[in-house]
Scaffold this motif. Structure first.
Motif, short mmCIF file in Angstrom:
data_model
loop_
_atom_site.label_atom_id
_atom_site.label_comp_id
_atom_site.label_asym_id
_atom_site.label_seq_id
_atom_site.Cartn_x
_atom_site.Cartn_y
_atom_site.Cartn_z
N ILE A 45 0.85 -1.20 0.00
CA ILE A 45 0.00 0.00 0.00
C ILE A 45 0.88 1.25 0.00
CG2 ILE A 45 -1.64 1.37 1.36
CD1 ILE A 45 -2.80 -1.39 2.33
N HIS A 49 1.44 4.29 -3.10
CA HIS A 49 1.36 5.73 -2.91
C HIS A 49 2.73 6.39 -3.14
CE1 HIS A 49 -2.79 6.14 -1.36
NE2 HIS A 49 -2.61 4.88 -1.07
N HIS A 98 -6.76 3.52 2.25
CA HIS A 98 -6.29 3.53 0.88
C HIS A 98 -7.49 3.55 -0.08
CE1 HIS A 98 -4.44 2.29 -2.86
NE2 HIS A 98 -5.06 1.13 -2.82
#
Length: 126
Positions: A45, A49, A98
């Motif tokens: 995750i 990003h 997320h």
């Protein structure tokens, strides 16, 4: 005794760790080699990003820290993610953030621009 204040599992020691960097993760294994699926999910995750610059602490190397971080956050499981010294949660909470866009916002507060914002721009151009 004196050693109680200095152990890696002490509240003071844990607090120092969570404050030493805007993004801090406590996990099993390392970002290069996560040793559990949940730790791996957190790494993935953050990678989505574009967050490559963060502190990761391997709790398997340090049983004191492993217990200390659970006591500190009052959260029973690892991984744990901290943003700006604040406990955010584990893998499931990070995934939720997320998915609903909160993580992009939280990173923005830290002055970190999520790579997903640029990815969305690319989508619009096509």
């Amino acid at each position: 005794g004196a050693e109680r204040g200095g152990g890696s599992g002490s509240r003071e020691a844990v607090e120092r760790l969570v404050r030493e960097h805007p993004v801090v993760g406590f996990m099993k294994g390392s970002p290069a080699q996560p040793l559990c699926g949940f730790s791996n999910a957190v790494v993935q995750i953050l990678r989505l990003h574009g967050v490559e610059d963060y502190r990761a602490h391997d709790v398997l190397q340090d049983p004191d820290l492993r217990q200390g971080i659970k006591n500190y956050s009052n959260w029973p499981t690892i991984p744990q993610v901290y943003l700006n010294g604040e406990f955010v949660g584990g893998c499931d909470i990070l995934l939720q953030m997320h998915q609903n866009g909160d993580l992009v916002e939280e990173l923005k507060k830290l002055g970190i621009r999520s790579a997903l914002l640029d990815a969305e721009k690319d989508q619009e151009k096509k």
